[in-house]
Design a protein around this motif. Structure first.
Motif, PDB file in Angstrom:
ATOM      1  N   MET A 156      45.313 -30.672 -28.040  1.00  0.00           N
ATOM      2  CA  MET A 156      46.085 -31.243 -26.919  1.00  0.00           C
ATOM      3  C   MET A 156      46.752 -30.131 -26.119  1.00  0.00           C
ATOM      4  SD  MET A 156      45.878 -34.473 -26.299  1.00  0.00           S
ATOM      5  CE  MET A 156      47.339 -35.275 -25.692  1.00  0.00           C
ATOM      6  N   THR A 157      45.962 -29.144 -25.790  1.00  0.00           N
ATOM      7  CA  THR A 157      46.460 -27.978 -25.075  1.00  0.00           C
ATOM      8  C   THR A 157      45.775 -27.896 -23.719  1.00  0.00           C
ATOM      9  OG1 THR A 157      46.870 -26.778 -27.129  1.00  0.00           O
ATOM     10  CG2 THR A 157      46.673 -25.476 -25.123  1.00  0.00           C
ATOM     11  N   TYR A 158      46.576 -27.987 -22.664  1.00  0.00           N
ATOM     12  CA  TYR A 158      46.036 -28.059 -21.319  1.00  0.00           C
ATOM     13  C   TYR A 158      46.347 -26.785 -20.541  1.00  0.00           C
ATOM     14  CZ  TYR A 158      44.981 -30.235 -16.802  1.00  0.00           C
ATOM     15  OH  TYR A 158      44.460 -30.525 -15.569  1.00  0.00           O
ATOM     16  N   THR A 159      46.068 -25.667 -21.165  1.00  0.00           N
ATOM     17  CA  THR A 159      46.212 -24.366 -20.513  1.00  0.00           C
ATOM     18  C   THR A 159      45.094 -23.464 -21.017  1.00  0.00           C
ATOM     19  OG1 THR A 159      47.802 -23.756 -22.242  1.00  0.00           O
ATOM     20  CG2 THR A 159      48.709 -24.424 -20.110  1.00  0.00           C
ATOM     21  N   CYS A 160      44.915 -22.349 -20.336  1.00  0.00           N
ATOM     22  CA  CYS A 160      43.829 -21.420 -20.641  1.00  0.00           C
ATOM     23  C   CYS A 160      43.893 -20.945 -22.088  1.00  0.00           C
ATOM     24  CB  CYS A 160      43.922 -20.226 -19.697  1.00  0.00           C
ATOM     25  SG  CYS A 160      42.756 -18.899 -20.046  1.00  0.00           S
ATOM     26  N   ALA A 161      42.777 -21.056 -22.774  1.00  0.00           N
ATOM     27  CA  ALA A 161      42.661 -20.513 -24.127  1.00  0.00           C
ATOM     28  C   ALA A 161      42.367 -19.015 -24.057  1.00  0.00           C
ATOM     29  CB  ALA A 161      41.556 -21.236 -24.886  1.00  0.00           C
ATOM     30  N   CYS A 162      42.423 -18.356 -25.203  1.00  0.00           N
ATOM     31  CA  CYS A 162      42.082 -16.934 -25.286  1.00  0.00           C
ATOM     32  C   CYS A 162      41.036 -16.776 -26.386  1.00  0.00           C
ATOM     33  CB  CYS A 162      43.327 -16.104 -25.592  1.00  0.00           C
ATOM     34  SG  CYS A 162      43.002 -14.328 -25.650  1.00  0.00           S
ATOM     35  N   TYR A 163      39.805 -16.480 -25.992  1.00  0.00           N
ATOM     36  CA  TYR A 163      38.683 -16.439 -26.923  1.00  0.00           C
ATOM     37  C   TYR A 163      38.644 -15.100 -27.656  1.00  0.00           C
ATOM     38  CZ  TYR A 163      36.950 -20.843 -25.138  1.00  0.00           C
ATOM     39  OH  TYR A 163      36.830 -22.170 -24.814  1.00  0.00           O
ATOM     40  N   PRO A 164      38.791 -15.119 -28.986  1.00  0.00           N
ATOM     41  CA  PRO A 164      38.801 -13.856 -29.733  1.00  0.00           C
ATOM     42  C   PRO A 164      37.432 -13.204 -29.837  1.00  0.00           C
ATOM     43  CG  PRO A 164      38.939 -15.721 -31.239  1.00  0.00           C
ATOM     44  CD  PRO A 164      39.031 -16.283 -29.856  1.00  0.00           C
ATOM     45  N   HIS A 165      36.358 -14.002 -29.667  1.00  0.00           N
ATOM     46  CA  HIS A 165      34.995 -13.472 -29.682  1.00  0.00           C
ATOM     47  C   HIS A 165      34.086 -14.489 -29.017  1.00  0.00           C
ATOM     48  CE1 HIS A 165      34.093 -16.260 -33.007  1.00  0.00           C
ATOM     49  NE2 HIS A 165      35.258 -15.885 -33.534  1.00  0.00           N
ATOM     50  N   ASP A 166      32.866 -14.082 -28.708  1.00  0.00           N
ATOM     51  CA  ASP A 166      31.949 -14.925 -27.937  1.00  0.00           C
ATOM     52  C   ASP A 166      31.672 -16.262 -28.602  1.00  0.00           C
ATOM     53  OD1 ASP A 166      31.709 -13.215 -25.837  1.00  0.00           O
ATOM     54  OD2 ASP A 166      29.844 -12.275 -26.512  1.00  0.00           O
ATOM     55  N   GLY A 167      31.630 -16.297 -29.921  1.00  0.00           N
ATOM     56  CA  GLY A 167      31.254 -17.512 -30.616  1.00  0.00           C
ATOM     57  C   GLY A 167      32.404 -18.434 -30.967  1.00  0.00           C
ATOM     58  N   ALA A 168      33.615 -18.111 -30.523  1.00  0.00           N
ATOM     59  CA  ALA A 168      34.775 -18.919 -30.879  1.00  0.00           C
ATOM     60  C   ALA A 168      34.700 -20.299 -30.245  1.00  0.00           C
ATOM     61  CB  ALA A 168      36.059 -18.220 -30.443  1.00  0.00           C
ATOM     62  N   THR A 169      35.173 -21.315 -30.964  1.00  0.00           N
ATOM     63  CA  THR A 169      35.250 -22.667 -30.426  1.00  0.00           C
ATOM     64  C   THR A 169      36.483 -22.798 -29.537  1.00  0.00           C
ATOM     65  OG1 THR A 169      36.595 -23.533 -32.237  1.00  0.00           O
ATOM     66  CG2 THR A 169      34.179 -23.543 -32.529  1.00  0.00           C
ATOM     67  N   LEU A 170      36.535 -23.883 -28.780  1.00  0.00           N
ATOM     68  CA  LEU A 170      37.699 -24.150 -27.951  1.00  0.00           C
ATOM     69  C   LEU A 170      38.961 -24.236 -28.791  1.00  0.00           C
ATOM     70  CD1 LEU A 170      39.044 -24.966 -25.253  1.00  0.00           C
ATOM     71  CD2 LEU A 170      38.326 -27.328 -25.726  1.00  0.00           C
ATOM     72  N   GLU A 171      38.890 -24.914 -29.934  1.00  0.00           N
ATOM     73  CA  GLU A 171      40.070 -25.052 -30.780  1.00  0.00           C
ATOM     74  C   GLU A 171      40.518 -23.709 -31.340  1.00  0.00           C
ATOM     75  OE1 GLU A 171      41.963 -27.832 -31.191  1.00  0.00           O
ATOM     76  OE2 GLU A 171      40.652 -28.509 -29.577  1.00  0.00           O
ATOM     77  N   GLU A 172      39.565 -22.884 -31.759  1.00  0.00           N
ATOM     78  CA  GLU A 172      39.916 -21.545 -32.252  1.00  0.00           C
ATOM     79  C   GLU A 172      40.567 -20.725 -31.147  1.00  0.00           C
ATOM     80  OE1 GLU A 172      36.348 -20.982 -35.590  1.00  0.00           O
ATOM     81  OE2 GLU A 172      36.052 -20.308 -33.518  1.00  0.00           O
ATOM     82  N   ALA A 173      40.058 -20.855 -29.936  1.00  0.00           N
ATOM     83  CA  ALA A 173      40.586 -20.070 -28.821  1.00  0.00           C
ATOM     84  C   ALA A 173      41.988 -20.534 -28.432  1.00  0.00           C
ATOM     85  CB  ALA A 173      39.641 -20.166 -27.629  1.00  0.00           C
ATOM     86  N   GLN A 174      42.254 -21.839 -28.518  1.00  0.00           N
ATOM     87  CA  GLN A 174      43.600 -22.318 -28.209  1.00  0.00           C
ATOM     88  C   GLN A 174      44.601 -21.856 -29.273  1.00  0.00           C
ATOM     89  OE1 GLN A 174      44.379 -23.222 -25.444  1.00  0.00           O
ATOM     90  NE2 GLN A 174      43.084 -24.791 -24.519  1.00  0.00           N
ATOM     91  N   GLU A 175      44.212 -21.928 -30.520  1.00  0.00           N
ATOM     92  CA  GLU A 175      45.081 -21.423 -31.585  1.00  0.00           C
ATOM     93  C   GLU A 175      45.333 -19.931 -31.402  1.00  0.00           C
ATOM     94  OE1 GLU A 175      47.090 -21.909 -35.480  1.00  0.00           O
ATOM     95  OE2 GLU A 175      46.527 -23.240 -33.828  1.00  0.00           O
ATOM     96  N   ASN A 176      44.309 -19.200 -31.001  1.00  0.00           N
ATOM     97  CA  ASN A 176      44.456 -17.760 -30.789  1.00  0.00           C
ATOM     98  C   ASN A 176      45.379 -17.472 -29.606  1.00  0.00           C
ATOM     99  OD1 ASN A 176      43.661 -14.922 -31.286  1.00  0.00           O
ATOM    100  ND2 ASN A 176      42.697 -15.106 -29.273  1.00  0.00           N
TER     101      ASN A 176
END
Length: 417
Positions: A156-176
């Motif tokens: 439930m995050t409505y802002t830009c995620a930060c992808y730690p690597h190319d294969g990261a999922t949306l949820e992983e990127a939001q947590e990151n």
């Protein structure tokens, strides 16, 4: 209709265009296309040239996008980025007007999803007054929490995620992303954080799980209710609180850090001085600010365009990161670091569009097809904008110095990028 499009196109039509009058133009084997289904759609396009007219026709069901799913029309919009228009010679313009006729040049009523133009919103108060800001936030964020759950996913995050690597999922990127903000702010157990524009409380709960005391503020009543329930379900009541409140009404001070993730776009450039002064006044000496916001690649324009203003973010304003940094400095904060996450936002939007497409039927049932179409168009178009550097996403990190200019910070960045 097709002849008119040909006359207005500067470099030819890169996709297939068909119309209710039987005309067509563009490559017959094009993978993507537009189908203009009715005279009303033609009136929308003729009376509001550009993205607003197209949005009206599409949202009203008078224009169909061919070859793409309405939840993710990215490929078609990307192809349309190569469609350039020109002003025809006066004789050609007159001929076009005659061929359309008087009736098609009368603006039809816009779809009900459209808000009034800025100059007609005075009944809601001056731009960026507390009342008018609350109404603008209500328009965009109080659509339906269930709808947002379908589109945003579990975070439930409505802002830009930060992808730690190319294969990261949306949820992983939001947590990151939350991890990155937390680390940049040097938060630790026992600290106090103010999260302004906190949305559904993702940053609030991330920090609270790590022993930080957090106050979040949002102008969306539905966001606040959802966030408070999520806090209760996680047993974080002793650490976290989300208020249905304008951030300007927070009276507590002495915070170790302030996070502002996706708020600056809503407050108005003229209010930056007061905004950063508020933040400085609410920080302790040595306290830090992380400002995360959409920006422009230049510092000259602030408008968001008619489609975004009328259908997505009423009264929203964007400016370059230079203006944000200068405003923070003028308020007396020292900027220590900034970075552009533009490509990360393009990936984030791709993830949201994928969710919308996967949950299309449920989303339509929840908010109606017209509203779902607005969201697919807006998110896919925004993805094109981030990829083509029409918009950017900057994180700016600043600190409140003591009277002698001491920051009390390590000599080099202390977080894992």
């Amino acid at each position: 209709m097709a002849q008119i499009l040909d006359a207005l196109s500067a470099d030819g039509v890169p996709l297939r265009f068909t119309a209710f009058d039987g005309s067509a133009t563009g490559p017959a084997d094009a993978a993507y296309g537009l189908d203009l289904k009715s005279p009303r759609g033609a009136s929308y396009l003729a009376t509001a040239p550009g993205d607003l007219g197209m949005a009206r026709a599409y949202v009203a069901g008078d224009l169909d996008l061919v070859g793409v799913h309405p939840g993710d029309p990215y490929e078609l919009l990307n192809a349309m980025g190569d469609l350039h228009f020109r002003m025809p010679p006066p004789k050609t313009a007159a001929a076009i007007a005659r061929s359309l006729g008087v009736e098609l040049l009368k603006p039809p009523p816009p779809p009900p999803q459209e808000v009034l133009p800025r100059w007609r919103r005075v009944a809601e108060g001056l731009r960026h007054s507390k009342v008018r800001d609350a109404e603008a936030i209500h328009h965009h964020y109080d659509v339906s929490n269930t709808f947002y759950e379908y589109v945003l996913g579990p975070s439930m995050t409505y802002t830009c995620a930060c992808y730690p690597h190319d294969g990261a999922t949306l949820e992983e990127a939001q947590e990151n992303k939350y991890r990155l903000v937390f680390d940049k702010l040097r938060l630790k157990e026992g600290d106090h954080l103010l999260d302004i524009g906190c949305g559904w409380g993702g940053m609030v709960r991330y920090a609270a799980r790590r022993g930080v005391h957090v106050i979040g503020a949002t102008l969306s009543a539905e966001q606040a209710a959802w966030a408070q329930e999520a806090i209760r379900q996680e047993g974080l009541q002793d650490f976290a609180e989300v208020r249905h409140s304008d951030y300007r009404d927070v009276t507590e001070t002495g915070f170790d850090a302030v996070s502002s993730i996706g708020l600056t776009e809503h407050i108005g450039v003229r209010n930056y001085a007061a905004y950063f002064a508020f933040i400085k006044d609410h920080l302790r000496t040595g306290g830090m600010l992380l400002n995360h916001s959409i920006t422009r690649p230049d510092n000259r324009r602030t408008s968001t365009g008619p489609f975004i203003d009328r259908y997505v973010f009423p009264d929203g304003e964007l400016i370059g990161s230079g203006t944000i940094i200068a405003s923070a400095q003028d308020a007396g904060l020292e900027v220590r670091h900034e970075e552009n996450l533009r490509e990360h936002y393009a990936r984030t939007l791709a993830g949201w569009c994928a969710n919308l497409q996967a949950n299309w039927d449920a989303c339509v049932e929840e908010v109606g097809e017209a509203t779902a179409r607005v969201w697919g168009l807006y998110m896919a178009g925004s993805r094109v904008g981030f990829e083509r550097n029409v918009v950017q996403l900057h994180q700016v990190l600043a600190v409140k110095l003591d009277d002698r200019g001491n920051a009390g910070l390590p000599l080099r960045p202390w977080w894992n990028a």
